[in-house]
Design a protein around this motif. Structure first.
Motif, PDB file in Angstrom:
ATOM      1  N   GLY A  98    -113.391  35.591 -37.270  1.00  0.00           N
ATOM      2  CA  GLY A  98    -113.685  35.382 -38.690  1.00  0.00           C
ATOM      3  C   GLY A  98    -112.467  35.563 -39.554  1.00  0.00           C
ATOM      4  N   PRO A  99    -111.355  34.848 -39.239  1.00  0.00           N
ATOM      5  CA  PRO A  99    -110.139  35.007 -40.044  1.00  0.00           C
ATOM      6  C   PRO A  99    -110.309  34.397 -41.432  1.00  0.00           C
ATOM      7  CG  PRO A  99    -109.882  33.181 -38.520  1.00  0.00           C
ATOM      8  CD  PRO A  99    -111.207  33.834 -38.183  1.00  0.00           C
ATOM      9  N   ALA A 100    -109.337  34.647 -42.289  1.00  0.00           N
ATOM     10  CA  ALA A 100    -109.377  34.060 -43.627  1.00  0.00           C
ATOM     11  C   ALA A 100    -109.292  32.544 -43.560  1.00  0.00           C
ATOM     12  CB  ALA A 100    -108.247  34.613 -44.477  1.00  0.00           C
ATOM     13  N   ASN A 101    -108.540  32.036 -42.583  1.00  0.00           N
ATOM     14  CA  ASN A 101    -108.383  30.596 -42.404  1.00  0.00           C
ATOM     15  C   ASN A 101    -108.406  30.293 -40.917  1.00  0.00           C
ATOM     16  OD1 ASN A 101    -106.961  27.892 -42.137  1.00  0.00           O
ATOM     17  ND2 ASN A 101    -106.951  28.093 -44.354  1.00  0.00           N
ATOM     18  N   LEU A 102    -109.285  29.391 -40.508  1.00  0.00           N
ATOM     19  CA  LEU A 102    -109.418  29.057 -39.095  1.00  0.00           C
ATOM     20  C   LEU A 102    -108.509  27.882 -38.761  1.00  0.00           C
ATOM     21  CD1 LEU A 102    -111.038  29.520 -36.420  1.00  0.00           C
ATOM     22  CD2 LEU A 102    -112.614  27.728 -37.225  1.00  0.00           C
ATOM     23  N   ASP A 103    -107.586  28.119 -37.815  1.00  0.00           N
ATOM     24  CA  ASP A 103    -106.731  27.019 -37.350  1.00  0.00           C
ATOM     25  C   ASP A 103    -107.582  26.031 -36.563  1.00  0.00           C
ATOM     26  OD1 ASP A 103    -104.364  28.011 -38.422  1.00  0.00           O
ATOM     27  OD2 ASP A 103    -103.967  29.259 -36.662  1.00  0.00           O
ATOM     28  N   LEU A 104    -107.413  24.749 -36.875  1.00  0.00           N
ATOM     29  CA  LEU A 104    -108.171  23.706 -36.197  1.00  0.00           C
ATOM     30  C   LEU A 104    -107.231  22.864 -35.348  1.00  0.00           C
ATOM     31  CD1 LEU A 104    -110.436  22.465 -39.148  1.00  0.00           C
ATOM     32  CD2 LEU A 104    -111.015  24.104 -37.339  1.00  0.00           C
ATOM     33  N   PRO A 105    -107.653  22.491 -34.138  1.00  0.00           N
ATOM     34  CA  PRO A 105    -106.802  21.651 -33.300  1.00  0.00           C
ATOM     35  C   PRO A 105    -106.694  20.236 -33.866  1.00  0.00           C
ATOM     36  CG  PRO A 105    -108.973  21.920 -32.294  1.00  0.00           C
ATOM     37  CD  PRO A 105    -108.938  22.832 -33.494  1.00  0.00           C
ATOM     38  N   GLN A 106    -105.619  19.544 -33.476  1.00  0.00           N
ATOM     39  CA  GLN A 106    -105.425  18.127 -33.804  1.00  0.00           C
ATOM     40  C   GLN A 106    -105.182  17.869 -35.294  1.00  0.00           C
ATOM     41  OE1 GLN A 106    -108.763  15.880 -32.250  1.00  0.00           O
ATOM     42  NE2 GLN A 106    -108.701  16.913 -30.265  1.00  0.00           N
ATOM     43  N   THR A 107    -104.946  18.925 -36.066  1.00  0.00           N
ATOM     44  CA  THR A 107    -104.717  18.744 -37.496  1.00  0.00           C
ATOM     45  C   THR A 107    -103.946  19.929 -38.059  1.00  0.00           C
ATOM     46  OG1 THR A 107    -105.778  18.460 -39.655  1.00  0.00           O
ATOM     47  CG2 THR A 107    -106.937  19.799 -38.043  1.00  0.00           C
ATOM     48  N   ASP A 108    -103.208  19.693 -39.142  1.00  0.00           N
ATOM     49  CA  ASP A 108    -102.503  20.772 -39.823  1.00  0.00           C
ATOM     50  C   ASP A 108    -103.372  21.428 -40.895  1.00  0.00           C
ATOM     51  OD1 ASP A 108    -100.222  20.263 -38.339  1.00  0.00           O
ATOM     52  OD2 ASP A 108     -99.450  18.803 -39.793  1.00  0.00           O
ATOM     53  N   VAL A 109    -104.579  20.873 -41.124  1.00  0.00           N
ATOM     54  CA  VAL A 109    -105.481  21.399 -42.149  1.00  0.00           C
ATOM     55  C   VAL A 109    -106.424  22.412 -41.511  1.00  0.00           C
ATOM     56  CG1 VAL A 109    -107.245  20.830 -43.844  1.00  0.00           C
ATOM     57  CG2 VAL A 109    -105.355  19.238 -43.421  1.00  0.00           C
ATOM     58  N   GLY A 110    -106.459  23.619 -42.054  1.00  0.00           N
ATOM     59  CA  GLY A 110    -107.347  24.648 -41.528  1.00  0.00           C
ATOM     60  C   GLY A 110    -108.680  24.678 -42.254  1.00  0.00           C
ATOM     61  N   LEU A 111    -109.550  25.572 -41.807  1.00  0.00           N
ATOM     62  CA  LEU A 111    -110.859  25.755 -42.435  1.00  0.00           C
ATOM     63  C   LEU A 111    -110.879  27.136 -43.089  1.00  0.00           C
ATOM     64  CD1 LEU A 111    -113.800  24.851 -42.915  1.00  0.00           C
ATOM     65  CD2 LEU A 111    -114.381  25.889 -40.723  1.00  0.00           C
ATOM     66  N   PRO A 112    -110.870  27.222 -44.424  1.00  0.00           N
ATOM     67  CA  PRO A 112    -110.779  28.524 -45.103  1.00  0.00           C
ATOM     68  C   PRO A 112    -112.149  29.098 -45.448  1.00  0.00           C
ATOM     69  CG  PRO A 112    -110.506  26.787 -46.700  1.00  0.00           C
ATOM     70  CD  PRO A 112    -110.738  26.095 -45.372  1.00  0.00           C
ATOM     71  N   ASN A 113    -112.166  30.391 -45.695  1.00  0.00           N
ATOM     72  CA  ASN A 113    -113.336  31.054 -46.264  1.00  0.00           C
ATOM     73  C   ASN A 113    -113.268  30.976 -47.790  1.00  0.00           C
ATOM     74  OD1 ASN A 113    -114.693  32.015 -43.961  1.00  0.00           O
ATOM     75  ND2 ASN A 113    -113.240  33.720 -43.767  1.00  0.00           N
ATOM     76  N   HIS A 114    -114.428  31.048 -48.437  1.00  0.00           N
ATOM     77  CA  HIS A 114    -114.441  31.195 -49.893  1.00  0.00           C
ATOM     78  C   HIS A 114    -113.764  32.519 -50.247  1.00  0.00           C
ATOM     79  CE1 HIS A 114    -116.826  27.717 -50.851  1.00  0.00           C
ATOM     80  NE2 HIS A 114    -117.788  28.079 -50.016  1.00  0.00           N
ATOM     81  N   GLY A 115    -112.836  32.474 -51.172  1.00  0.00           N
ATOM     82  CA  GLY A 115    -112.132  33.690 -51.575  1.00  0.00           C
ATOM     83  C   GLY A 115    -110.903  33.965 -50.749  1.00  0.00           C
ATOM     84  N   GLY A 116    -110.723  33.228 -49.647  1.00  0.00           N
ATOM     85  CA  GLY A 116    -109.524  33.383 -48.843  1.00  0.00           C
ATOM     86  C   GLY A 116    -109.396  34.703 -48.113  1.00  0.00           C
ATOM     87  N   GLN A 117    -110.510  35.367 -47.838  1.00  0.00           N
ATOM     88  CA  GLN A 117    -110.477  36.659 -47.159  1.00  0.00           C
ATOM     89  C   GLN A 117    -111.115  36.556 -45.773  1.00  0.00           C
ATOM     90  OE1 GLN A 117    -108.990  39.451 -48.446  1.00  0.00           O
ATOM     91  NE2 GLN A 117    -108.367  38.058 -50.109  1.00  0.00           N
ATOM     92  N   PRO A 118    -110.684  37.397 -44.834  1.00  0.00           N
ATOM     93  CA  PRO A 118    -111.352  37.425 -43.521  1.00  0.00           C
ATOM     94  C   PRO A 118    -112.770  37.972 -43.664  1.00  0.00           C
ATOM     95  CG  PRO A 118    -109.740  39.200 -43.681  1.00  0.00           C
ATOM     96  CD  PRO A 118    -109.556  38.336 -44.897  1.00  0.00           C
ATOM     97  N   CYS A 119    -113.596  37.675 -42.687  1.00  0.00           N
ATOM     98  CA  CYS A 119    -115.011  38.074 -42.758  1.00  0.00           C
ATOM     99  C   CYS A 119    -115.268  39.465 -42.215  1.00  0.00           C
ATOM    100  CB  CYS A 119    -115.876  37.065 -41.995  1.00  0.00           C
ATOM    101  SG  CYS A 119    -115.825  35.401 -42.687  1.00  0.00           S
TER     102      CYS A 119
END
Length: 484
Positions: free
Chosen positions: A243-264
């Motif tokens: 549950g990181p603040a931003n999840l690294d996604l394969p095959q792309t430089d765009v990650g998946l963030p949480n609302h507020g930019g904080q880890p869960c």
């Protein structure tokens, strides 16, 4: 007989055969199609010569026919026309029946349906004037009124179901409209009303609860993803997920963030239970990739996604896309990318959790009443599918209760009642405010009502909207009305 006379006799014979064939087709084989053809004035006048059946709620009419002094003989009248516009629809001489029960159950209301054959025969014997069947709907006026008032001037939709039966208790779509002009006996008024409603960019004739341009569900879809994980057997409510603040996604430089930019959670980890409670995007994005698109899609289909439903109006099937890449699987896990739903489908998801995993077929017509108001047919609740086992539904219920007591859905609480729910904030267009969602059921330990609410473009909150703060209070008002 000479050759010219023989040829002429053959031609005359062929012409008579053609006339006989065409008249046979018109009078016998094609008669029904001709009678049902749009614009057949004789059939339309015949329909207006017979009193159309009433549409009833708790025995009180919301649509009825009153005698008219013109050629049409009967005038359709709607009680609280805007409140029930997407329930009743309209019965127009020029444009026909449509928009709701008027269109979907026209055969019953007009008296032409084969189910009414015995009623027609007994009515003739008893000397009753022929008229259409009346329909007692499952919609409850207080619940409908609560949904209408709580949604207010915001665009969106509200659906309330009895999770035990599938009966629709409320169906509101905004903007609504007044069908009175469409049933006018003045063609000019009909035309003006029709053109005005169809040219309105807000699309008031579209029932957003069951159709139109379907919505991305956002985080309310996490119920489906969580169900898939629990049913898969590799996860339980205590399972720890990234549950990181931003999840690294394969095959792309765009990650998946949480609302507020904080880890869960601490150390970038969070349990499935807390991920549901706080709507952790990165945990559910990771879970989407671990499960894969096929498992999520299969789980969604068990809730009714992809099914062709009639309530009796046609319901647009909700969908989960196929052939997903890992980043797309992550987006689907949080209800984004190309996942599309109706509010009715979202209510069915909550209703299934409430009903020990069983999805009941939704319906709005409770009973069909004959011309003497005796019951001809009564709808029996029908199980549509099994979305999950009872243990999974119990686990989801506990997690969804935490959403309302400690998580993102506290504005949906109902005083003195245990509520289970899930919030959603769905992105749908660049530079547009997100749609705000809430879905849930109550009481959590003995459910009587399941609700789904969507408010387009964040409603009055705009870009500052969150599902809990915007849609949650609407759900609370509807649940209160249903439980009272």
């Amino acid at each position: 007989m000479n050759q010219p006379i023989r040829r002429l006799s053959m031609l005359v014979t062929l012409m008579f055969a053609a006339i006989l064939a065409s008249s046979t087709w018109i009078q016998v084989l094609g008669a029904q199609d001709i009678n049902n053809a749009d614009g057949n004035r004789r059939t339309q006048l015949e329909n207006y010569a017979r009193e159309r059946g009433q549409i009833l709620l708790s025995g009180q009419p919301i649509a009825t026919s009153e005698p008219s002094s013109d050629d049409l003989q009967w005038q359709r009248v709607y009680t609280h026309p805007e409140l029930y516009s997407h329930v009743t629809g309209y019965y127009s001489f020029t444009y026909g029946p449509g928009g709701g029960v008027e269109g979907a159950a026209d055969g019953l209301l007009s008296g032409r349906d084969d189910k009414l054959f015995y009623d027609r025969i007994t009515g003739t014997i008893a000397g009753r004037t022929p008229k259409g069947a009346s329909l007692e709907l499952t919609v409850r006026p207080k619940v409908q009124q609560a949904a209408e008032q709580a949604l207010g001037d915001q665009r969106g939709a509200v659906v309330a179901l009895d999770p035990r039966t599938g009966a629709i208790l409320a169906m509101v779509s905004h903007p609504d409209y007044d069908p009175t002009g469409l049933v006018s006996h003045d063609p000019n008024v009909e035309k003006e009303t029709w053109e005005r409603l169809n040219s309105d960019p807000a699309r008031p004739l579209v029932n957003r609860a069951i159709g139109g341009n379907l919505y991305p569900p956002g985080s309310v879809f996490k119920i489906v993803t969580a169900a898939a994980a629990l049913e898969d057997g590799e996860w339980d409510p205590d399972s720890m997920l990234p549950g990181p603040a931003n999840l690294d996604l394969p095959q792309t430089d765009v990650g998946l963030p949480n609302h507020g930019g904080q880890p869960c959670g601490p150390n970038d980890e969070v349990s499935l239970e807390i991920a549901v409670q706080n709507s952790c995007n990165t945990a559910f994005g990771w879970l989407g990739m671990e499960l894969g698109g096929k498992k999520i899609r299969n789980q969604a289909s068990k809730f009714g996604f992809g099914d062709d439903l009639q309530v009796p109006m046609d319901v647009a099937p909700s969908s989960v896309p196929t052939k997903l890449s890992p980043p797309q699987e992550a987006q689907v896990g949080i209800g984004q990318y190309d996942v599309r739903v109706t509010p009715l489908q979202v209510a069915m998801v909550s209703a299934a959790v409430a009903n020990d995993g069983d999805v009941m077929r939704p319906y709005m017509i409770g009973s069909v009443l004959g011309s003497d108001l005796s019951t001809i047919e009564e709808t029996k609740p029908e199980k549509l599918s099994e979305a999950m086992d009872a243990e999974t539904s119990d686990q989801l219920t506990d997690m969804m209760e935490l959403v309302v007591t400690n998580g993102t859905g506290t504005p949906a609480a109902v005083p003195g009642v245990s509520v289970a729910g899930k919030t959603g904030t769905a992105e749908h267009a660049p530079d547009a405010a997100p749609h705000a969602w809430f879905t849930g059921f109550a009481p959590a330990d003995n459910p009587e009502v399941a609700v789904a609410v969507v408010v387009e473009d964040g409603g009055r909150a705009g870009s500052e909207a969150y599902g809990g703060s915007v849609a949650g209070p609407i759900s609370s008002a509807v649940m209160k009305a249903a439980l009272e």
